[in-house]
Design a protein around this motif. Structure first.
Motif, PDB file in Angstrom:
ATOM      1  N   SER A  78      53.673  50.146  37.699  1.00 49.31           N
ATOM      2  CA  SER A  78      52.220  50.032  37.583  1.00 49.31           C
ATOM      3  C   SER A  78      51.740  48.805  38.342  1.00 49.31           C
ATOM      4  O   SER A  78      52.324  47.713  38.228  1.00 49.31           O
ATOM      5  CB  SER A  78      51.810  49.938  36.111  1.00 49.31           C
ATOM      6  OG  SER A  78      50.412  49.759  35.983  1.00 49.31           O
ATOM      7  N   PHE A  79      50.694  48.988  39.116  1.00 52.94           N
ATOM      8  CA  PHE A  79      50.035  47.888  39.837  1.00 52.94           C
ATOM      9  C   PHE A  79      48.636  47.709  39.258  1.00 52.94           C
ATOM     10  O   PHE A  79      47.861  48.671  39.186  1.00 52.94           O
ATOM     11  CB  PHE A  79      49.952  48.205  41.330  1.00 52.94           C
ATOM     12  CG  PHE A  79      49.185  47.185  42.128  1.00 52.94           C
ATOM     13  CD1 PHE A  79      49.795  46.010  42.547  1.00 52.94           C
ATOM     14  CD2 PHE A  79      47.853  47.393  42.458  1.00 52.94           C
ATOM     15  CE1 PHE A  79      49.098  45.067  43.282  1.00 52.94           C
ATOM     16  CE2 PHE A  79      47.144  46.462  43.186  1.00 52.94           C
ATOM     17  CZ  PHE A  79      47.760  45.294  43.604  1.00 52.94           C
ATOM     18  N   VAL A  80      48.333  46.471  38.832  1.00 52.58           N
ATOM     19  CA  VAL A  80      47.053  46.167  38.204  1.00 52.58           C
ATOM     20  C   VAL A  80      46.439  44.976  38.935  1.00 52.58           C
ATOM     21  O   VAL A  80      47.143  43.990  39.236  1.00 52.58           O
ATOM     22  CB  VAL A  80      47.214  45.844  36.704  1.00 52.58           C
ATOM     23  CG1 VAL A  80      45.851  45.572  36.066  1.00 52.58           C
ATOM     24  CG2 VAL A  80      47.917  46.983  35.988  1.00 52.58           C
ATOM     25  N   CYS A  81      45.147  45.055  39.211  1.00 51.68           N
ATOM     26  CA  CYS A  81      44.435  43.973  39.875  1.00 51.68           C
ATOM     27  C   CYS A  81      43.129  43.715  39.128  1.00 51.68           C
ATOM     28  O   CYS A  81      42.394  44.655  38.808  1.00 51.68           O
ATOM     29  CB  CYS A  81      44.155  44.320  41.336  1.00 51.68           C
ATOM     30  SG  CYS A  81      43.339  42.990  42.253  1.00 51.68           S
ATOM     31  N   THR A  82      42.869  42.427  38.866  1.00 47.34           N
ATOM     32  CA  THR A  82      41.649  42.014  38.165  1.00 47.34           C
ATOM     33  C   THR A  82      40.887  41.037  39.047  1.00 47.34           C
ATOM     34  O   THR A  82      41.475  40.069  39.574  1.00 47.34           O
ATOM     35  CB  THR A  82      41.983  41.352  36.820  1.00 47.34           C
ATOM     36  OG1 THR A  82      42.755  42.255  36.036  1.00 47.34           O
ATOM     37  CG2 THR A  82      40.707  40.984  36.073  1.00 47.34           C
ATOM     38  N   ARG A  83      39.585  41.251  39.205  1.00 47.41           N
ATOM     39  CA  ARG A  83      38.732  40.365  40.007  1.00 47.41           C
ATOM     40  C   ARG A  83      37.618  39.828  39.131  1.00 47.41           C
ATOM     41  O   ARG A  83      37.011  40.566  38.352  1.00 47.41           O
ATOM     42  CB  ARG A  83      38.137  41.115  41.197  1.00 47.41           C
ATOM     43  CG  ARG A  83      39.171  41.671  42.171  1.00 47.41           C
ATOM     44  CD  ARG A  83      38.522  42.364  43.337  1.00 47.41           C
ATOM     45  NE  ARG A  83      37.680  43.464  42.903  1.00 47.41           N
ATOM     46  CZ  ARG A  83      36.952  44.215  43.733  1.00 47.41           C
ATOM     47  NH1 ARG A  83      36.966  43.957  45.021  1.00 47.41           N
ATOM     48  NH2 ARG A  83      36.224  45.195  43.267  1.00 47.41           N
ATOM     49  N   LYS A  84      37.331  38.525  39.312  1.00 46.32           N
ATOM     50  CA  LYS A  84      36.248  37.873  38.581  1.00 46.32           C
ATOM     51  C   LYS A  84      35.375  37.117  39.559  1.00 46.32           C
ATOM     52  O   LYS A  84      35.887  36.446  40.463  1.00 46.32           O
ATOM     53  CB  LYS A  84      36.801  36.923  37.516  1.00 46.32           C
ATOM     54  CG  LYS A  84      37.563  37.611  36.398  1.00 46.32           C
ATOM     55  CD  LYS A  84      38.024  36.625  35.344  1.00 46.32           C
ATOM     56  CE  LYS A  84      38.754  37.331  34.211  1.00 46.32           C
ATOM     57  NZ  LYS A  84      39.195  36.375  33.157  1.00 46.32           N
ATOM     58  N   CYS A  85      34.082  37.214  39.354  1.00 40.68           N
ATOM     59  CA  CYS A  85      33.108  36.536  40.217  1.00 40.68           C
ATOM     60  C   CYS A  85      32.115  35.799  39.319  1.00 40.68           C
ATOM     61  O   CYS A  85      31.446  36.433  38.484  1.00 40.68           O
ATOM     62  CB  CYS A  85      32.401  37.550  41.123  1.00 40.68           C
ATOM     63  SG  CYS A  85      31.241  36.801  42.287  1.00 40.68           S
TER      64      CYS A  85
END
Length: 783
Positions: free
Chosen positions: A92-99
């Motif tokens: 599983s590949f998970v990516c989280t982005r926060k701005c």
């Protein structure tokens, strides 16, 4: 696939193999001469061994790629143990982005244009002013944080020790905008990109880490080295891994790496490729002498740092490459991939950038995984295409379904005895063997391609006499029964995969002065026939009806399908299938007309055999005029007459003649009535047209000259059907004497007799007529 596209794919694949052979020559020593498999003489078993070698090599290559994604030998052993326990293992590949907003910055920026103003006075003093535009710019800075993680877990991954983190990275970056609107949502958690690798791990030996893929050659679904369930299962797994790698690459290159950050350097994104990385999945054979000994694996080969190695279980006489050579190619792939990682580290050197060496290496490894999956599919399909090309080369042509049908006919002639051999489904319609055929019926198959003519299908036939009569319900009040010869046909329909279903036609042809009835339908019971189509074929008619064949589920498929249905649904399906099974027996009934007419009219057998004119008249009376048969049949009198007595036929001819005389008399009477009605309608139309003409042209002339003008412009007909008196010609083109009065042109008039004109003559018209007669006499004297 069309021939042109197949040829292009083969050409591209051959170019890839040629380029790979150059790399292989650099890896192996000069004593090795691998060639593409079609250039080396080999056996059919070698093709199976090659398919197994290609699959194991592709699996080993994928493990090499996974080693660059954080899976080492210890982790691999743990994953294999999970898969061996019949549990699901997932990547599983998970990516989280926060701005989030950081700060606001304002500064002034001078324009590049400066305005200078000079002023001078009369005393010689002057002044100069300089001015320029200053713009206040406001910029907004946002913190853009990215956290990505690659994990492997068993089951749901929620239990303790069921989740292993393979790779992870967090980065902090800044985004600059000219407005206070956030460029991205505050928090974005991308849907996890997952792939199940349980089947893949199940092909690895837990202790030795050797790959053990083999094709079950004895299985009923194994047809060729490519078309079998074992290769299909691995191909589904490899396709899933390739699709997983493609989705991650798409996310990184199109969604994440295109974010414009403040610290984004100028990078060469073209470096994200797999150029120079060896792909060892190659359909190669080695043309060795049978007496040449096989070298044992060296110590260096045994020390190769591979995640999984290939086991050496090939036969000694096989043309496959040595397992040690294939392991050497796998090791070269590992080394070339390592060199590629070093190059990416130099191009993407900044670890704090959004696109660092981590993202670049991840993209290239995933691209190589996609290439391995594509290369394996092309190599496996190449074996199938090689088989196809060899088969075409042996036969000399591409075998079509029509060619296969011809082969089956040839084969059946040798396999069956003459009395049991399949026969063409075509029958001549005749009364007995001593009579000439009245026509022909057949079931023909149209060729799938080419200009070949349709031919009757071959069927296995069982002939018997009717033990009981069958009944046909023609209408609510009409039912007929029939017996005669019965033929039961069995037909084996075959077609190639991806080929359209065959086209069948029922064809009925009749000879001149011949006729018969054909009924097509379904046999719904042992003594019942339900007709769907019916026709009378006569006098060189040719009838063609397309037959639409439908396939119903097999008993096993039907049983599996209704197993989980409700009792009501299961009962309905069983009843509906019962109806389908009862209607699967297609039937054709042929009824000869002449024998039935002879029975109906009480004539001797063959009494109408040579009475062509009488038969045609009888057909016309029955079909066109619907005459009851009692009016034409021979009537038995007090005197007994034998069946062969010619008076029977003469009586029928007399009845037919009287019937046609009555019909012709009725036709003449109806024709006379129609002629009288037409004459009456014509006279009414003429009267109406003449009345309209009189209405248009009836005006009173003011003087004799106007009357003369009117008469001279009127066209008098030369004949009339209203009266038999002679008509006089009137001038039609005399020049007008004055132009003071104009009238609209009269419509085309019907013929009018002179007597009729005199009957409607007015005083003004009388003057006009006298003037015209005087003028005519004067011209006659002068002439």
């Amino acid at each position: 696939t069309s021939l042109s596209s197949r040829s292009n794919l083969e050409h591209q694949f051959r170019q890839q193999i040629d380029r790979a052979l150059e790399q292989v020559a650099q890896v192996l020593d000069n004593t090795k001469h691998p060639k593409i498999c079609e250039d080396v003489h080999h056996t059919y078993e070698d093709k199976y061994l090659l398919a197994e070698l290609l699959t194991n090599t592709a699996l080993a290559s994928q493990l090499t790629c996974l080693s660059h994604l954080g899976i080492d030998q210890e982790t691999l052993g743990k994953l294999v143990g999970w898969a061996g326990g019949n549990r699901t293992v997932t990547l599983s590949f998970v990516c989280t982005r926060k701005c989030s907003f950081n700060r606001e910055v304002q500064y002034e920026q001078d324009s590049k244009t400066k305005h200078v103003t000079e002023v001078s006075t009369s005393s010689g003093h002057g002044a100069k002013w300089e001015s320029k535009v200053v713009t206040t710019i406001t910029e907004y800075y946002w913190d853009f944080n990215v956290a990505m993680e690659l994990v492997a877990f068993v089951g749901t991954g929620e239990g303790e020790g069921e989740r292993i983190q393979l790779l992870s990275r967090e980065g902090q970056h800044e985004i600059k905008t000219s407005s206070d609107n956030a460029p991205y949502p505050e928090t974005v958690i991308a849907p996890p990109i997952e792939v199940n690798i349980s089947d893949f791990l199940g092909l690895i030996q837990p202790n030795s880490s050797e790959l053990t893929f083999k094709i079950d050659r004895e299985h009923e679904d194994t047809h060729t080295p490519r078309r079998n369930q074992d290769v299909d299962k691995v191909e589904v797994q490899l396709h899933g891994i390739g699709s997983w790698a493609g989705r991650i690459t798409q996310y990184l290159t199109h969604d994440l790496l295109r974010v414009n950050t403040v610290d984004k350097p100028s990078l060469d994104m073209r470096a994200l490729n797999t150029d120079g990385v060896l792909s060892p999945v190659l359909p190669l054979f080695e043309d060795r002498d049978a007496a040449q000994p096989i070298e044992a694996a060296s110590a260096e080969q045994a020390q190769l740092a591979l995640m999984a190695k290939l086991s050496d279980n090939r036969p000694a006489e096989s043309k496959l490459m040595l397992t040690s050579d294939v392991n050497a190619l796998l090791d070269e792939e590992r080394k070339s991939l390592g060199r590629k990682m070093v190059e990416l580290g130099e191009v993407f050197a900044d670890p704090s950038a959004l696109v660092s060496s981590f993202e670049a290496r991840l993209c290239v490894v995933l691209l190589h995984m996609q290439h391995i999956q594509s290369q394996h599919l092309s190599a496996i399909n190449y074996i199938e295409e090689m088989l196809r090309a060899q088969l075409i080369g042996a036969i000399g042509k591409v075998v079509t379904p029509d060619d296969f049908s011809e082969y089956l006919r040839f084969h059946n002639n040798k396999l069956f005895k003459p009395e049991y051999a399949p026969q063409p489904c075509s029958y001549a319609i005749r009364r007995t063997e001593h009579h000439s055929p009245q026509g022909q019926i057949s079931i023909e198959r149209k060729p799938d391609s080419g200009d070949s003519i349709a031919e009757p299908i071959p069927t296995i036939v069982n002939h018997s006499q009717a033990s009981c009569e069958m009944k046909v319900q023609l209408s609510a009040s009409t039912e007929i029964s029939f017996g005669g010869d019965r033929f039961v046909h069995g037909f084996l329909c075959h077609k190639f995969s991806r080929q359209p279903k065959p086209r069948f036609n029922f064809v009925a042809r009749a000879r001149q002065f011949s006729s018969f009835i054909v009924l097509l339908g379904k046999i719904s019971g042992p003594q019942s026939f339900d007709p769907t189509y019916g026709m009378i074929v006569r006098n060189k008619d040719e009838f063609e009806l397309p037959l639409d064949l439908e396939t119903i589920p097999t008993p096993k498929e039907f049983k599996d399908a209704i197993q989980s249905l409700s009792p009501e649904q299961r009962e309905f399906c069983q009843a509906f299938r019962s109806m389908q099974l009862e209607s699967t027996l297609f039937g054709v009934v042929v009824i000869q007309i002449k024998p039935q007419l002879e029975k109906l009219l009480k004539l001797a057998p063959d009494g109408l055999a040579k009475e062509i004119d009488l038969t045609e008249k009888l057909m016309e009376l029955f079909i066109k005029y619907q005459i009851p048969s009692d009016l034409l049949a021979f009537e038995e009198g007090p005197e007994e007459i034998s069946e062969r007595d010619p008076r029977r036929l003469e009586a029928v001819k007399h009845h037919v003649g009287e019937m046609f005389a009555m019909i012709n008399a009725e036709k003449d009477r109806e024709l006379a009535e129609r002629e009288q009605e037409a004459e009456h309608a014509l006279q009414s139309a003429r009267m109406a047209q003449y009345s309209q003409q009189l209405t248009v042209n009836s005006y009173a002339p003011t003087n004799a000259m106007d009357c003369l003008m009117d008469c001279e412009s009127f066209s008098m007909p030369q004949s009339s059907s209203w009266a038999q008196s002679a008509s006089i010609p009137l001038p039609t083109s005399a020049a007008p004497m004055n132009n003071t009065q104009t009238t609209s042109p009269a419509p085309e008039s019907a013929p009018v007799s002179y007597t009729h004109l005199r009957a409607h003559e007015t005083p003004e018209h009388l003057v006009c007529r006298l003037l015209l007669e005087k003028k005519k006499k004067k011209k006659t004297k002068q002439s």
